[in-house]
Scaffold this active site. Structure first.
Site, PDB file in Angstrom:
ATOM      1  N   ASP A 330     -15.936   3.697  17.969  1.00 51.51           N
ATOM      2  CA  ASP A 330     -17.115   3.754  17.126  1.00 51.51           C
ATOM      3  C   ASP A 330     -16.866   4.833  16.071  1.00 51.51           C
ATOM      4  O   ASP A 330     -16.044   5.742  16.285  1.00 51.51           O
ATOM      5  CB  ASP A 330     -18.332   4.099  17.986  1.00 51.51           C
ATOM      6  CG  ASP A 330     -19.588   4.282  17.160  1.00 51.51           C
ATOM      7  OD1 ASP A 330     -19.893   3.395  16.351  1.00 51.51           O
ATOM      8  OD2 ASP A 330     -20.229   5.333  17.314  1.00 51.51           O
ATOM      9  N   ASP A 332     -19.449   6.763  13.809  1.00 47.47           N
ATOM     10  CA  ASP A 332     -20.368   7.897  13.688  1.00 47.47           C
ATOM     11  C   ASP A 332     -20.672   8.527  15.036  1.00 47.47           C
ATOM     12  O   ASP A 332     -21.013   7.836  16.003  1.00 47.47           O
ATOM     13  CB  ASP A 332     -21.669   7.435  13.022  1.00 47.47           C
ATOM     14  CG  ASP A 332     -21.422   6.850  11.635  1.00 47.47           C
ATOM     15  OD1 ASP A 332     -20.532   7.358  10.940  1.00 47.47           O
ATOM     16  OD2 ASP A 332     -22.109   5.873  11.266  1.00 47.47           O
TER      17      ASP A 332
END
Length: 497
Positions: A330, A332
């Site tokens: 992922d 952020d």
């Protein structure tokens, strides 16, 4: 400078060169080893050519089971903090212990091993033969144990060499790769060790094709891209298979009374074999003896390579290894500090440890990808160009990723790609060319874990202050949970489950 605490392990088959090595170690300057463990790997046993030594020399017998088993017997008997492996036919410099200490004492705790620079002296008065060029390849091998020192703790952590490798081929690369997958680094030392060229028989290159069985084991353990992971170029097996198939087809057509087809296949076999022979002859001394040897062995090598590879595939067909072929992240709050709807590349800040963690992954030859929800585009808060600029900045700071899978839809758009849906994870695996079961997704939310598990991948959750407690509880039961990105990467690389 602290004193180096190390043991030396030398596997041997009783060659006379062992005495020369031990004599050189006896007179060398620098810190003395705790002990020298000589591992006699002959089936018959007998006396070894051991000179007198002021350093304790222990002889351990490993019963002729090959260098992997011999080195395991040696390091498990040794007591030093560092284990320096030396082949019994190398030549060490007069200050080798000093140089070893200079290489090892500066290493940080997460560096498990140090390689030496191997030099192979080639004849200056003529071109090298095929055998000599083969030995010279040791000088550029990435993790050769002709002279390589490991922390004993790292050997314990990965349980040493894999004894399913029965010969001096691939066992050292396999060990180093498993050490890297366990989260350690391997450093290149500055000490120089000479590996002389030894005489070999006329069919040595044919016998060397037995290593194709070990290549099959590497493929089963580390996937189709295992050569890339150990820093090697693509092998010749596909070409050997084509040559062998052409020859076999020619014989079959001939036996079936179809001369035209038999002649066509024989011509293809002759062309492939001739080109292979010429490629081996061209860089050599081109003497009649060498040319004849190359012509004969170039015809024998392709079927021998195929036979040993098939044998290895059958023998190791049930072998698996839990280490991943790809890590997906992922973006952020996993790779970079989360700034809601980040549109300015100047605001990209990697999370602590991200650079070093990704360096370890790349050093292990594992592929990387990003799988990220970016609904700010659908909301009109980020333009597609701004999103691309931010992602470009991530790569500038953290290095390249093999695939970017980004969902720009909103939660209510009804798309099939937004996490926790599995589509992006599956597309990432397909783009990287890896089995989805050998992928691990690292993220900070339950959606990351759900996307990975529903796709058939594994997952590691790295909770933040915004991760819900129920997401952490679910990850502990169904996946893995790490305290930070560095721990997550190490857990994933080690194949923890």
């Amino acid at each position: 400078m602290n004193r180096l605490d190390y043991s030396i392990v030398v596997p041997t088959t009783g060659r006379d060169s062992l005495r020369l090595l031990l004599e050189a170690l006896e007179t060398a300057t620098g810190p003395r080893p705790r002990e020298i463990v000589v591992v006699d790997d002959r089936r018959s046993g007998g006396e070894l050519p051991l000179p007198d030594s002021s350093t304790p020399v222990h002889v351990v017998r490993s019963g002729g089971r090959g260098p992997a088993a011999a080195r395991n017997a040696g390091w498990r008997h040794a007591t030093g903090t560092w284990i320096a492996f030396l082949d019994d036919d190398v030549l060490v410099a007069a200050d080798w212990p000093d140089r070893l200490a200079a290489d090892l004492l500066v290493l940080p705790a997460d560096t498990a091993a140090s390689t030496a620079r191997i030099e192979v002296p080639l004849p200056a008065h003529r071109r090298p033969t095929d055998d000599e060029r083969g030995t010279a390849g040791l000088a550029t091998a990435r993790w050769i144990t002709a002279d390589m020192a490991y922390r004993r703790s790292a050997l314990v952590a990965v349980d040493g060499f894999d004894e399913r490798f029965p010969r001096a081929y691939r066992e050292d690369a396999d060990l180093a790769l498993r050490v890297c997958l366990a989260g350690y680094a391997i450093a290149s030392g500055q000490r120089v060790t000479v590996h002389p060229v030894r005489a070999s028989g006329p069919l040595a290159s044919v016998r060397a094709q037995r290593g194709n069985a070990d290549n099959a084991l590497m493929r089963r353990k580390y996937g189709a891209h295992w050569r890339r992971r150990i820093g090697e170029r693509r092998g010749l097996l596909p070409r050997h298979a084509l040559t062998t198939a052409a020859g076999a087809a020619g014989l079959a057509f001939g036996a079936a009374g179809r001369p035209r087809e038999a002649l066509a296949c024989a011509a293809a076999w002759a062309a492939l074999t001739g080109e292979f022979a010429l490629r081996r002859i061209a860089p050599g001394p081109r003497t009649p003896r060498e040319i004849g040897r190359m012509a004969v062995t170039s015809a024998l090598i392709p079927p021998a390579a195929c036979r040993h590879r098939i044998s290895g595939e059958l023998r190791h067909r049930r072998v698996t290894h839990p280490a991943p072929h790809a890590l997906l992240f992922d973006r952020d709050d996993t790779l970079i500090v989360d700034v809601p709807y980040l549109a300015d590349p100047a605001g990209v800040r990697p999370v602590p440890g991200a650079t070093d963690a990704l360096r370890l992954v790349r050093a292990a030859g594992i592929q990387l990808g990003v799988v990220s929800n970016q609904s700010g585009v659908a909301r009109g808060l980020i333009s597609p160009g701004q999103l691309a600029a931010v992602n470009d900045r991530v790569e500038e700071l953290l290095g390249p990723f093999g695939t970017w899978q980004v969902c720009v839809h909103g939660e209510d758009d009804g798309c099939r790609c937004r996490k926790p849906a599995p589509a992006m994870v599956r597309r990432a695996a397909a783009e990287l060319g890896v089995d989805i079961r050998r992928c691990v997704l690292i993220g900070d939310t339950g959606a990351d874990v759900a996307a990975a598990l529903s796709a058939g991948a594994r997952a590691v959750l790295v909770p933040t202050t915004r991760t819900r407690p129920e997401e952490v509880r679910h990850a502990r039961a169904a996946a893995m949970v790490a305290s930070d990105l560095t721990e997550a990467v190490r857990m994933a690389m080690a194949g923890s489950s």
